[in-house]
Scaffold this motif. Structure first.
Motif: not given
Lengths: 370, 245
Positions: A120-124
């Motif tokens: 769910x993290x906004x990390x590509x």
């Protein structure tokens, strides 16, 4: 098949992956033998599941997917779980299966929790950690494989160096203590080697199926031999073959996941060995059982005939087959079998004992009475 | 004549989970005796052996072997564990198990060679198991397995032998063969300590006996102390030696 061989010669990536899965299978087979003989088959399962939170935590801290870093996290987490398991067993009244179960589910559950959080993290960079669940051999790089080769070489060298110590600790730990060996140290060494092998396989086979890589080749090898050295060698061989064949199948059949295929091949070895091994195989045991039962039936028939014959002066005096109807255990087939062994003579509806048959039955009878 | 003391146990106390298994044991075993340790189930007989051998860590107390600590004298002591304590389905042969008796003298990492094999074969011959040297151990009878364990201890060529129920589950022939070997060991001046269950054979087999039931009840020559009084104290029921002998 031909296509695959052609591919193998041309495709460098496939060569690399094949080498990787082969050494992984070999090392897992060798060390799995010790796990099986130590009656700690499930220790590997618990440790491999327990390595998941290590992977996730390292990713959270570093924020990048550095394979070696992640595996170091897995190693730390796996080792911690091993310490927990041993601690629970020695400090509480719980049995080892309970301790393994608790540690496995707690660590794995925590790992899954972290994994879903990471997704769910906004990390590509986030995707791809799932590959450690079921493994993804295709992601193996040449540098990974050379590391695997080095680890395998060192591990096998350690096994050879401490062969005698490993063997005696596995067979009789208490006695080993009285000889002055540090059993705890040997035990720790074996466990550490197993943990390292598990971590080495995570990228290829994944945490869920890793224990099968350890156990299946060893369980199969045990069926073929009564020598520890042969067992360890065979387990290594079965493991390596599983790796190579599994990789080949997954490379030929499009997009079949390599890890599960390797595990299935290894399981195939187990099934085949359990059925067909001449020493402990089910098939040969069953055949032996049938043979013994048939022999017993024949001898019972013969001894019934002997009871009839012994009241006559002439042992070769023919009797009607109907006389045997009081005795339930005979068939036409069993009479023919007795004749073929020269124990009786059949003549139309009559039978008579031969000299040999008389003697065999007589000894059988006297043996039973003594 | 004052005999030399082979093993001296002082104030030994062992407990599992707060329950005492051995309580304040003082025991001196003279050199050259063939001694039985007798007592009911749960009396702590095996535990006594294991704590003397430092397999179990005692709560308190100390053990000395010929006046020095056991750790320094380990090579003088050989142990024959209970037959049931190992997995006989382990992939190995009779000869290989007996060879393990040489591992202590070899030390770390050194492999057994021709010399060690020779010693193992000699020990196998002594226990009458030479023809079975290459037999897988699971295919041996209970009596044969016991002989293998005995041979493994013989290889160590120790001064003191501790045996945990060597007569359990063996046939009469093996029992006679084993006791013969034990008597030979005593004749050679070795000290042999045996956890024993069969009270009837104590006077015939042994010259020294220790009665144990958590506490030490008595220890001494069989001729002096193997009597109704001590048997009753140990087993808690009224014993008549007439039944036993």
């Amino acid at each position: 098949m031909e296509q695959y061989l052609e591919l193998l010669f041309k495709d460098y990536t496939l060569q690399i992956i094949t080498v990787g899965t082969a050494v992984l299978g070999a090392l897992c087979g060798v060390l799995g033998s010790f796990a099986v003989l130590r009656k700690q088959s499930l220790l590997g399962d618990a440790i491999s599941h327990a390595s998941l939170p290590g992977i996730a935590l390292v990713f959270l801290i570093l924020g990048v997917k550095d394979n070696n870093g992640l595996l170091l996290g897995a190693l730390a987490s796996g080792l911690i779980s091993a310490v927990f398991i041993k601690g629970i067993i020695s400090k509480t009244h719980l049995k080892s299966d309970t301790a393994l179960g608790i540690v496995l589910s707690t660590f794995f559950g925590f790992g899954m929790l972290l994994l879903t959080y990471i997704q769910k993290l906004p990390n590509a960079n986030q995707s791809g950690l799932e590959k450690y669940l079921f493994g993804q051999a295709a992601t193996l790089l040449a540098s990974d494989v050379w590391l695997m080769v080095a680890i395998t070489t060192i591990s096998v060298a350690i096994v050879l160096l401490f062969w005698k110590e490993f063997k005696i600790v596995l067979f009789d730990a208490d006695y080993t203590l009285t000889l002055g060996f540090n059993v705890k140290w040997v035990d720790t060494l074996i466990t550490s080697l197993i943990v390292v092998a598990i971590i080495m396989g995570l990228q290829t086979v994944g945490v869920v199926l890793m224990s099968a890589m350890l156990l299946a080749p060893a369980a199969a090898a045990r069926q073929w031999t009564n020598s520890l050295a042969t067992m360890v060698f065979l387990a290594g061989l079965f493991g390596a073959i599983s790796g190579v064949v599994g990789t080949a199948i997954s490379a030929s059949a499009n997009h079949l996941a390599t890890g599960p295929v390797i595990v299935l091949i290894a399981t195939g070895f187990v099934v085949f060995s359990f059925v067909f091994s001449p020493i402990r195989g089910l098939l040969f045991k069953q055949i032996k059982l049938w043979k013994n039962r048939n022999d017993l039936k024949l001898m019972k028939t013969l001894s019934f005939m002997y009871e009839i014959v012994k009241t006559h002066d002439n042992i070769s005096h023919p009797h009607k087959i109907q006389l045997l109807n009081n005795f339930q255990g005979y068939t036409k087939k069993s009479l023919k079998k007795l004749q073929s062994e020269d124990l009786i003579l059949l003549n139309k509806s009559n039978w008579s004992l031969t000299e040999k048959g008389y003697q065999v039955a007589k000894n059988l009878y006297s043996h039973q009475e003594s | 004549m004052k005999q030399k003391i082979a093993i001296a146990v002082d104030d030994l106390t062992v407990a599992y989970n707060y329950k005492p298994v051995l309580w304040d044991i003082d025991l001196q075993i003279p050199e050259g005796v063939l001694m039985a340790i007798v007592g009911p189930n749960g009396a702590g007989k095996s535990t006594l052996l294991k704590s003397i051998l430092n397999i179990i860590k005692p709560l308190a107390g100390s053990v000395s072997v010929y006046g020095k600590s056991y750790k320094k004298q380990r090579s003088l002591v050989a142990y024959v564990p209970q037959k049931g304590s190992v997995d006989w389905d382990f992939p190995t042969t009779a000869l290989d198990v007996v060879m393990m008796g040489t591992y202590g003298a070899l030390g770390w990492m050194k492999r057994p060679g021709i010399n060690e094999k020779k010693q193992a074969l000699e020990a196998l011959e002594k226990v009458g198991m030479l023809p079975f040297q290459n037999r897988q151990i699971s295919q041996l009878s209970g009596g044969q397995q016991q002989r293998i364990f005995l041979a493994r201890a013989l290889v160590q060529n120790a001064a003191i032998y501790f045996m945990d129920e060597p007569f359990q589950g063996v046939d009469a022939t093996t029992e006679k063969a084993i006791i013969q070997i034990l008597k030979e060991l005593r004749k050679a001046g070795k000290t042999v300590v045996v956890v024993h269950h069969d009270l009837q054979t104590v006077p015939e087999y042994f010259d020294w006996v220790t009665f144990l039931n958590v506490k030490k009840i008595a220890t001494g020559p069989v001729a002096d102390i193997f009597n109704d009084d001590n048997l009753t104290k140990t087993y808690g029921i009224n014993y008549k030696t007439s039944i036993v002998q």
